[in-house]
Write a protein that holds these residues in place. Sequence first.
Motif, short mmCIF file in Angstrom:
data_model
loop_
_atom_site.label_atom_id
_atom_site.label_comp_id
_atom_site.label_asym_id
_atom_site.label_seq_id
_atom_site.Cartn_x
_atom_site.Cartn_y
_atom_site.Cartn_z
N UNK A 22 0.81 -1.21 0.00
CA UNK A 22 0.00 0.00 0.00
C UNK A 22 0.84 1.25 0.00
N UNK A 23 1.92 1.26 0.79
CA UNK A 23 2.80 2.43 0.82
C UNK A 23 3.57 2.58 -0.49
N UNK A 24 3.94 1.46 -1.09
CA UNK A 24 4.62 1.52 -2.39
C UNK A 24 3.72 2.15 -3.45
N UNK A 25 2.42 1.84 -3.37
CA UNK A 25 1.50 2.43 -4.34
C UNK A 25 1.41 3.94 -4.15
N UNK A 26 1.35 4.41 -2.89
CA UNK A 26 1.30 5.85 -2.65
C UNK A 26 2.52 6.53 -3.26
N UNK A 27 3.68 5.93 -3.10
CA UNK A 27 4.90 6.51 -3.69
C UNK A 27 4.80 6.52 -5.22
N UNK A 28 4.24 5.46 -5.79
CA UNK A 28 4.09 5.42 -7.24
C UNK A 28 3.10 6.47 -7.72
N UNK A 29 2.01 6.67 -6.99
CA UNK A 29 1.03 7.69 -7.35
C UNK A 29 1.68 9.07 -7.31
N UNK A 30 2.50 9.33 -6.31
CA UNK A 30 3.19 10.62 -6.23
C UNK A 30 4.08 10.86 -7.43
N UNK A 31 4.69 9.79 -7.92
CA UNK A 31 5.58 9.93 -9.09
C UNK A 31 4.79 10.10 -10.38
N UNK A 32 3.53 9.58 -10.42
CA UNK A 32 2.78 9.55 -11.68
C UNK A 32 1.87 10.75 -11.88
N UNK A 33 1.52 11.47 -10.82
CA UNK A 33 0.57 12.57 -10.97
C UNK A 33 1.22 13.74 -11.71
N UNK A 34 0.41 14.59 -12.36
CA UNK A 34 0.98 15.73 -13.08
C UNK A 34 1.57 16.77 -12.14
N UNK A 35 2.43 17.63 -12.65
CA UNK A 35 3.05 18.66 -11.80
C UNK A 35 2.00 19.52 -11.09
N UNK A 36 2.24 19.80 -9.82
CA UNK A 36 1.32 20.62 -9.03
C UNK A 36 0.23 19.85 -8.34
#
Length: 719
Positions: free
Chosen positions: A480-494
Amino acid sequence: MDRFSDFVLRHRLLIGLVWLAAACAGAFAVTRVPDRLTEDFAPPGSAARDANAAILAAYGTGGDEKPEVSVVTLPAGTTADSPGVRDALTKAFAAGGERLGARVVSYGTTGDARFTAGGGRVVYGLVYPRVEPGASEIDDGPEPAGPLAEAMRPHLPAGAGLRVTSMGGLADEAGGEGPSVLTETLIGGLGALVVLAFVFGSVLAVVPLVIATVSILTSFLLVYGITGVTDVNFMVQFVVALIGLGVAVDYSLLLVTRWREERAGGLSADAATRRAMATAGHAVVFSAVAVGIGLVSMLVMPVEFLRSMAYGGVIIPGVSALATLTLLPVVLATMGPALDRIAPRWRGDGARAGRAWTAWARRIVRFRIPAALAALAVLGGLAFAALGMNLGEPHSGALAKSGPAYEGLAELRGAGVPTGVLTPVDVLLPPGADPAAAASELRGLRGVHAVAAPGGGMWRRDGSALITVVPVDEGGTDAGKDLVKAVRDAVPPGARVGGEAANDIDFAAKVYGTFPYMLGLICLLTFVLLARAFRSLLLALKAVVLNLLSLAAVLGAIVLVWQQGHGSDLFWGISATGSIAAFVPAMVFAFLYGLSMDYEVFILARLREEYDRTGSTEAAVVEGLGRTGRLVTSAALILFLAFASLAAAPIVEVKIFATGLGLGILLDATVVRALLVPAAVSLFGRWNWWLPGWAARVLRVPPSPLPQPDGEDRVPVPV
């Protein structure tokens, strides 16, 4: 200390009146403090905290506030795609959302089949109730599950079942109501009275409890003042009441025991008080300072709730030590002899060391190497288990085992829905970002079960947009924590990523990222303090090293008992949590580092005194442990009872924290102080007492030259 004792005894009436006034004012503060406490755990300035705050400010729902999950089970032969069913589901979820002022994502609003299961017979939706400004879990507001179900049922197809579950509901069902802080303190106080009655065998047993009561009330008065200038976390009330009970009784027990010993030697009440202050009083001072040093780690950590916990943690040992060194001498000098005669004593009067502990110390001296190896094996094995600690919120399966929320969870699991739906991740997109494109990108991430980005005012506001990512695995798991990190990397700037799992990640990074440097500073300060107190480099170094080993063992015990479930189900009916709340290790370290040092100071101060008197390490171990063993055991039992009472609190994280403190006290008083410390002192022999001239000059104490080898035989000790 002699001049201080003279001052205290000359101004007995004034000191008594000052403490009476402080206790009365504290009694008033106790009733007001709970209303001024907060429940913010996230570190300030972290990306997750800022994201959650922005989401709540713009939309009033979500962020780190997890949703209610409504689970609808359709009648046999009916699926979500049957005629009229989707419209009925849409109306039902809309009614529930309107009732709670909630944001809703479901099959009806998205048409996404991932919000169905069991061949379409089970349909679930996420309902984010509106969060009122300033509300928290400690507020006594109504639970949303009942009104939500009440609003949805009239619109569901005939024969459909409805259950509502959530992480909050599961935690409430697991913890129950639990006793209040006052009740827990009274339970701990009753246990302490039983132990003290056994130790003293007279009405003198009540005196430490009087000192503890005054200390706790005065500490609440100071906490009340602090709440006027800064936020203070709600857990402070537990810390002040129960740790205050244990610490104040510990300090009082040490001073009263030494007073009785001096009285048994023929001194008057005043003279015995002065002598006790000159010996045990020094140990109380050093112990309070040691506790304070441990809590410095929380004062300088970049997390508001830890700093507020440190306020209470620093206040209670300080106030307890002050009451022990001022009010207690007045009581002993004026009423002590009468209180010690009111009831017959079945224990020794303190003139001689305890027989059982003296015999134990002789065996430790004789079998020092096996004793040391056995203790190290226990501590090392537990410390190794700590390497597997996973930081995060408890898994859903570790919470309730019955109740409506549990039934809803069971329905989800039975239909094959991953429990990650209980801990979704909110993404706040900035103006100009394309929600559809961002959602499509997030759907491709490993570990994502579904992504929702509906339109409408609850999902679009002032140019911004919300996306809900439903994970396969719960946020407290590594996946679950790995997914949060991946979401942070994948979202657009801002874009900002919120949720409880993101909070935990940021908390761990802020608190534990710089923890090794903090630990080094605390150990250095403690080493200097103890080297000056014991006039020994080796004793101080040994105390610090064994304290760290003991703390590592406690963390390992927490992993075994709670994370892996070897005991949590037996004693509390809670299955393995799978993870430990991120703040628990830091708090356990901060409190236990100083509390466990109490016993180190109590024992080693007496060993140093006996060595200075006899010149023999073996005699010092036997006599010192013989006179302090019962004291340390009794003090540890009192603290353990206080923490056992705290473990009855309804919040799982508080149970884990209290368990860590209780296990730490037991390990420290038995395996460490009663076994490893005397064995190590006996092994090191004359090197225990060495303080070279250069170190003595730095510490501003008399040097202690290395004794000659034959000095160990000046006072033979039968073994």
